[in-house]
Design a protein around this motif. Structure first.
Motif, PDB file in Angstrom:
ATOM      1  N   ARG A   1       0.808  -1.215   0.000  1.00 31.51           N
ATOM      2  CA  ARG A   1       0.000   0.000   0.000  1.00 31.51           C
ATOM      3  C   ARG A   1       0.848   1.276   0.000  1.00 31.51           C
ATOM      4  N   LEU A   2       2.163   1.137  -0.199  1.00 30.53           N
ATOM      5  CA  LEU A   2       3.020   2.325  -0.248  1.00 30.53           C
ATOM      6  C   LEU A   2       2.676   3.202  -1.453  1.00 30.53           C
ATOM      7  N   GLY A   3       2.298   2.590  -2.567  1.00 29.67           N
ATOM      8  CA  GLY A   3       1.872   3.377  -3.720  1.00 29.67           C
ATOM      9  C   GLY A   3       0.657   4.213  -3.386  1.00 29.67           C
ATOM     10  N   GLU A   4      -0.254   3.653  -2.601  1.00 28.99           N
ATOM     11  CA  GLU A   4      -1.436   4.395  -2.162  1.00 28.99           C
ATOM     12  C   GLU A   4      -1.033   5.564  -1.258  1.00 28.99           C
ATOM     13  N   ALA A   5      -0.039   5.316  -0.402  1.00 30.72           N
ATOM     14  CA  ALA A   5       0.441   6.390   0.474  1.00 30.72           C
ATOM     15  C   ALA A   5       1.066   7.517  -0.339  1.00 30.72           C
ATOM     16  N   ALA A   6       1.836   7.149  -1.368  1.00 31.63           N
ATOM     17  CA  ALA A   6       2.446   8.170  -2.232  1.00 31.63           C
ATOM     18  C   ALA A   6       1.371   8.975  -2.953  1.00 31.63           C
ATOM     19  N   ALA A   7       0.335   8.301  -3.423  1.00 30.42           N
ATOM     20  CA  ALA A   7      -0.756   8.992  -4.115  1.00 30.42           C
ATOM     21  C   ALA A   7      -1.514   9.906  -3.163  1.00 30.42           C
ATOM     22  N   PHE A   8      -1.682   9.463  -1.922  1.00 32.37           N
ATOM     23  CA  PHE A   8      -2.363  10.281  -0.919  1.00 32.37           C
ATOM     24  C   PHE A   8      -1.558  11.553  -0.647  1.00 32.37           C
ATOM     25  N   ALA A   9      -0.228  11.413  -0.571  1.00 30.97           N
ATOM     26  CA  ALA A   9       0.619  12.589  -0.378  1.00 30.97           C
ATOM     27  C   ALA A   9       0.495  13.547  -1.554  1.00 30.97           C
ATOM     28  N   ARG A  10       0.443  13.007  -2.760  1.00 30.79           N
ATOM     29  CA  ARG A  10       0.286  13.857  -3.948  1.00 30.79           C
ATOM     30  C   ARG A  10      -1.049  14.614  -3.899  1.00 30.79           C
ATOM     31  N   ASP A  11      -2.106  13.929  -3.465  1.00 29.23           N
ATOM     32  CA  ASP A  11      -3.418  14.577  -3.406  1.00 29.23           C
ATOM     33  C   ASP A  11      -3.485  15.644  -2.308  1.00 29.23           C
ATOM     34  N   ARG A  12      -2.643  15.489  -1.271  1.00 29.06           N
ATOM     35  CA  ARG A  12      -2.669  16.438  -0.150  1.00 29.06           C
ATOM     36  C   ARG A  12      -1.478  17.387  -0.189  1.00 29.06           C
ATOM     37  N   ILE A  13      -0.928  17.618  -1.373  1.00 32.00           N
ATOM     38  CA  ILE A  13       0.305  18.407  -1.456  1.00 32.00           C
ATOM     39  C   ILE A  13       0.116  19.833  -0.950  1.00 32.00           C
ATOM     40  N   ASP A  14      -1.066  20.424  -1.112  1.00 30.70           N
ATOM     41  CA  ASP A  14      -1.281  21.776  -0.593  1.00 30.70           C
ATOM     42  C   ASP A  14      -1.139  21.801   0.924  1.00 30.70           C
ATOM     43  N   TRP A  15      -1.704  20.786   1.588  1.00 30.42           N
ATOM     44  CA  TRP A  15      -1.575  20.680   3.052  1.00 30.42           C
ATOM     45  C   TRP A  15      -0.112  20.490   3.428  1.00 30.42           C
ATOM     46  N   ILE A  16       0.594  19.638   2.684  1.00 35.41           N
ATOM     47  CA  ILE A  16       2.004  19.374   2.980  1.00 35.41           C
ATOM     48  C   ILE A  16       2.834  20.646   2.855  1.00 35.41           C
ATOM     49  N   LEU A  17       2.657  21.372   1.771  1.00 31.86           N
ATOM     50  CA  LEU A  17       3.445  22.594   1.567  1.00 31.86           C
ATOM     51  C   LEU A  17       3.141  23.631   2.636  1.00 31.86           C
ATOM     52  N   ALA A  18       1.883  23.706   3.062  1.00 33.50           N
ATOM     53  CA  ALA A  18       1.515  24.665   4.117  1.00 33.50           C
ATOM     54  C   ALA A  18       2.189  24.303   5.431  1.00 33.50           C
ATOM     55  N   ARG A  19       2.222  22.993   5.782  1.00 36.31           N
ATOM     56  CA  ARG A  19       2.848  22.572   7.041  1.00 36.31           C
ATOM     57  C   ARG A  19       4.358  22.816   6.996  1.00 36.31           C
ATOM     58  N   LEU A  20       4.993  22.526   5.876  1.00 37.69           N
ATOM     59  CA  LEU A  20       6.430  22.749   5.774  1.00 37.69           C
ATOM     60  C   LEU A  20       6.765  24.236   5.850  1.00 37.69           C
ATOM     61  N   ALA A  21       5.892  25.080   5.290  1.00 38.53           N
ATOM     62  CA  ALA A  21       6.127  26.529   5.318  1.00 38.53           C
ATOM     63  C   ALA A  21       6.035  27.077   6.732  1.00 38.53           C
ATOM     64  N   GLU A  22       5.303  26.385   7.608  1.00 40.68           N
ATOM     65  CA  GLU A  22       5.148  26.844   8.988  1.00 40.68           C
ATOM     66  C   GLU A  22       6.364  26.527   9.857  1.00 40.68           C
ATOM     67  N   LEU A  23       7.245  25.663   9.382  1.00 38.50           N
ATOM     68  CA  LEU A  23       8.397  25.283  10.186  1.00 38.50           C
ATOM     69  C   LEU A  23       9.336  26.470  10.396  1.00 38.50           C
ATOM     70  N   PRO A  24       9.893  26.611  11.595  1.00 40.30           N
ATOM     71  CA  PRO A  24      10.887  27.664  11.799  1.00 40.30           C
ATOM     72  C   PRO A  24      12.148  27.374  10.996  1.00 40.30           C
ATOM     73  N   SER A  25      12.926  28.411  10.755  1.00 44.66           N
ATOM     74  CA  SER A  25      14.167  28.239  10.006  1.00 44.66           C
ATOM     75  C   SER A  25      15.084  27.253  10.718  1.00 44.66           C
ATOM     76  N   ALA A  26      15.758  26.421   9.937  1.00 43.79           N
ATOM     77  CA  ALA A  26      16.692  25.454  10.510  1.00 43.79           C
ATOM     78  C   ALA A  26      17.886  26.177  11.116  1.00 43.79           C
ATOM     79  N   LEU A  27      18.442  25.589  12.184  1.00 45.42           N
ATOM     80  CA  LEU A  27      19.652  26.113  12.807  1.00 45.42           C
ATOM     81  C   LEU A  27      20.714  25.024  12.763  1.00 45.42           C
ATOM     82  N   PRO A  28      21.519  24.981  11.701  1.00 45.76           N
ATOM     83  CA  PRO A  28      22.573  23.960  11.626  1.00 45.76           C
ATOM     84  C   PRO A  28      23.570  24.123  12.772  1.00 45.76           C
ATOM     85  N   LEU A  29      24.105  23.001  13.237  1.00 48.19           N
ATOM     86  CA  LEU A  29      25.120  23.041  14.284  1.00 48.19           C
ATOM     87  C   LEU A  29      26.469  23.282  13.610  1.00 48.19           C
TER      88      LEU A  29
END
Length: 249
Positions: free
Chosen positions: A52-80
């Motif tokens: 069912r990994l193909g189904e999971a990949a397709a689900f991510a593709r269908d929810r890409i707007d939600w994914i991009l919004a969540r990633l945009a909310e992340l604070p800037s990375a602080l590399p060590l």
């Protein structure tokens, strides 16, 4: 065959509209789902079985707007990396380069402390993280001893994790085996009163293995009103996971 024209394996990563999606099989999962992994700055698409990994990949593709919004909310990375500044239990430290074993140089009245480590890049970052973890283990163990003693509980074993969604966990004692409390090492980066709250929370579980009224009464007796500390973690916890991360390319 999946809609992507290929089959997938557990741990595969795919890119959709610039977002990195990691595919994961979890045998206990009942359905396909998405989860934001803040420390790795990617979204995990989980499936109950490899087929069912193909189904999971397709689900991510269908929810890409939600994914991009969540990633945009992340604070800037602080590399060590050298020059970066951290707060360890409320004390400022600057990352620097030094020969020999990586170490923490405690602050003095004239300035911040330092973490000195050799090398550069990923080896340097790992060395700094080891120093932070050692310091976290020392401080969290000391706080645990205080709260356990106050509660009249036996001293538990202490371990560190890098859990994605939990700041601490308590496994009760079984027979002659002592209780085990695990803390996220990233609590070292939180304000000291917040990390102290998490320690008190887990120590209260040494007496009450639930989140009922008696449990919260114990927490309040140890550190006062827990609400401000819980709110801080909700609002700023993602910042702690951003430490040591790198921005997606």
């Amino acid at each position: 065959m999946s809609p992507f024209g290929r089959s997938f394996a557990d741990g595969d990563r795919i890119e959709i509209s610039g977002a990195v999606i990691r595919l994961k099989v979890h045998a206990r999962a009942r359905r396909v789902s998405l989860r934001l992994d803040r420390s790795r700055r990617e979204v995990v698409a989980t499936a109950p079985s490899p087929r069912r990994l193909g189904e999971a990949a397709a689900f991510a593709r269908d929810r890409i707007d939600w994914i991009l919004a969540r990633l945009a909310e992340l604070p800037s990375a602080l590399p060590l990396a050298p020059g970066a500044r951290l707060s360890l239990f409320g004390a400022e430290v600057v990352l620097g380069v030094g020969a020999g074993r990586a170490r923490l140089v405690k602050p003095d009245p004239d300035g911040p402390g330092q973490i000195l480590a050799p090398g550069a890049g990923e080896p340097y970052a790992r060395a700094v993280q080891r120093v932070v973890k050692r310091h976290a283990l020392e401080e969290l163990s000391a706080l645990t001893a205080i709260h356990a003693r106050t509660l009249g509980a036996a001293q538990p074993k202490i371990a560190l994790t890098d859990a994605r969604s939990r700041w601490g966990s308590c496994k009760p004692a079984v027979g002659v085996q002592p209780a085990v409390i695990r803390y996220s090492w990233r609590l070292a980066l939180a304000p000291p009163e917040v990390s102290d709250y998490v320690v008190a929370h887990e120590c209260a579980h040494l007496r009450e293995l639930n989140h009922g009224p008696r449990f919260w009464a114990l927490v309040e007796a140890l550190v006062g009103d827990p609400a401000p500390h819980r709110q801080w973690l909700r609002l700023h916890g993602a910042r702690l996971h951003a430490v040591g991360a790198t921005e997606a390319s």
